[in-house]
Design a protein around this motif. Structure first.
Motif, PDB file in Angstrom:
ATOM      1  N   ARG A  38      40.719  66.559 -79.100  1.00  0.00           N
ATOM      2  CA  ARG A  38      41.282  65.820 -78.068  1.00  0.00           C
ATOM      3  C   ARG A  38      42.420  64.985 -78.369  1.00  0.00           C
ATOM      4  O   ARG A  38      42.658  64.607 -79.354  1.00  0.00           O
ATOM      5  CB  ARG A  38      40.405  65.182 -77.115  1.00  0.00           C
ATOM      6  N   GLN A  39      43.397  65.046 -77.533  1.00  0.00           N
ATOM      7  CA  GLN A  39      44.660  64.252 -77.629  1.00  0.00           C
ATOM      8  C   GLN A  39      44.947  63.628 -76.261  1.00  0.00           C
ATOM      9  O   GLN A  39      45.212  64.191 -75.353  1.00  0.00           O
ATOM     10  CB  GLN A  39      45.985  64.977 -78.098  1.00  0.00           C
ATOM     11  N   SER A  84      28.225  60.523 -69.032  1.00  0.00           N
ATOM     12  CA  SER A  84      28.788  59.433 -69.250  1.00  0.00           C
ATOM     13  C   SER A  84      30.059  59.163 -69.529  1.00  0.00           C
ATOM     14  O   SER A  84      30.589  58.307 -70.230  1.00  0.00           O
ATOM     15  CB  SER A  84      27.879  58.497 -70.065  1.00  0.00           C
ATOM     16  N   LEU A  85      31.113  60.092 -68.847  1.00  0.00           N
ATOM     17  CA  LEU A  85      32.317  60.053 -68.861  1.00  0.00           C
ATOM     18  C   LEU A  85      33.100  58.679 -68.637  1.00  0.00           C
ATOM     19  O   LEU A  85      32.471  58.007 -67.570  1.00  0.00           O
ATOM     20  CB  LEU A  85      33.071  61.270 -68.514  1.00  0.00           C
ATOM     21  N   ASN A  86      34.017  58.037 -69.442  1.00  0.00           N
ATOM     22  CA  ASN A  86      34.939  56.719 -69.023  1.00  0.00           C
ATOM     23  C   ASN A  86      36.392  57.334 -69.213  1.00  0.00           C
ATOM     24  O   ASN A  86      36.618  58.247 -69.545  1.00  0.00           O
ATOM     25  CB  ASN A  86      34.214  55.784 -70.053  1.00  0.00           C
ATOM     26  N   SER A  87      36.928  56.186 -68.938  1.00  0.00           N
ATOM     27  CA  SER A  87      38.484  56.229 -68.835  1.00  0.00           C
ATOM     28  C   SER A  87      38.853  56.837 -70.279  1.00  0.00           C
ATOM     29  O   SER A  87      40.068  57.671 -70.335  1.00  0.00           O
ATOM     30  CB  SER A  87      39.113  55.227 -68.562  1.00  0.00           C
ATOM     31  N   GLU A  88      38.253  56.452 -71.358  1.00  0.00           N
ATOM     32  CA  GLU A  88      38.602  56.745 -72.790  1.00  0.00           C
ATOM     33  C   GLU A  88      38.642  58.066 -73.260  1.00  0.00           C
ATOM     34  O   GLU A  88      39.263  58.420 -74.185  1.00  0.00           O
ATOM     35  CB  GLU A  88      38.031  55.871 -73.630  1.00  0.00           C
ATOM     36  N   ASP A  89      37.835  58.759 -72.130  1.00  0.00           N
ATOM     37  CA  ASP A  89      37.786  60.202 -72.391  1.00  0.00           C
ATOM     38  C   ASP A  89      38.896  61.126 -71.975  1.00  0.00           C
ATOM     39  O   ASP A  89      38.973  62.426 -72.113  1.00  0.00           O
ATOM     40  CB  ASP A  89      36.556  60.771 -71.894  1.00  0.00           C
ATOM     41  N   THR A  90      39.852  60.503 -71.143  1.00  0.00           N
ATOM     42  CA  THR A  90      40.899  61.134 -70.507  1.00  0.00           C
ATOM     43  C   THR A  90      41.742  61.628 -71.909  1.00  0.00           C
ATOM     44  O   THR A  90      42.216  60.863 -72.428  1.00  0.00           O
ATOM     45  CB  THR A  90      41.680  60.305 -69.715  1.00  0.00           C
ATOM     46  N   ALA A  91      41.867  62.940 -71.781  1.00  0.00           N
ATOM     47  CA  ALA A  91      42.549  63.634 -72.780  1.00  0.00           C
ATOM     48  C   ALA A  91      43.128  65.116 -72.418  1.00  0.00           C
ATOM     49  O   ALA A  91      42.126  65.737 -71.774  1.00  0.00           O
ATOM     50  CB  ALA A  91      42.147  63.461 -74.044  1.00  0.00           C
ATOM     51  N   VAL A  92      43.825  65.765 -73.283  1.00  0.00           N
ATOM     52  CA  VAL A  92      43.630  67.227 -73.100  1.00  0.00           C
ATOM     53  C   VAL A  92      42.796  67.658 -74.482  1.00  0.00           C
ATOM     54  O   VAL A  92      42.816  67.256 -75.509  1.00  0.00           O
ATOM     55  CB  VAL A  92      45.184  67.725 -73.520  1.00  0.00           C
TER      56      VAL A  92
END
Length: 114
Positions: A38-39, A84-92
């Motif tokens: 992911r990026q 348990s997704l959080n904002s830090e998981d936002t990515a392509v």
């Protein structure tokens, strides 16, 4: 001739879940490792999880206990269950396949936001 098709990305709320899929098709004969990278904006591409043909797995510390990688060797498909997704998981998120050479998926956007 070889194509990796990703699906499953989207917008979810914090604490939610998504399941990503990546199917390899075309003139590909043998697949060793399949995985996900992911990026995020402003960051380098990083390994999320990978799995060998025999089932050995590696996870990034940031996703251990929350993400699970699996694969179907008959369908040449790899999955990533993300909980348990959080904002830090936002990515392509990019699918990666190791065969006689490296293959990459087109990327699928995962956005975690309320």
């Amino acid at each position: 001739q070889v194509q990796l098709v990703e699906s499953g990305g989207g917008l979810v709320q914090p604490g939610g879940s998504l399941r990503l899929s990546c199917a390899a098709s075309g003139s590909i004969f043998s697949i060793n490792t399949m995985g996900w990278y992911r990026q995020a904006p402003g960051k380098e591409r990083e390994l999320v999880a990978r799995m060998t043909y025999g089932g050995s797995t590696v996870y990034a510390d940031s996703v251990k206990g929350r993400f699970t990688i699996s694969r179907d060797n008959v369908k040449n498909t790899v999955y990533l269950q993300m909980n348990s997704l959080n904002s830090e998981d936002t990515a392509v998120y990019y699918c990666n396949v190791v065969s006689s050479r490296l293959y990459w998926g087109q990327g699928t956007q995962v956005t975690v936001s309320s």
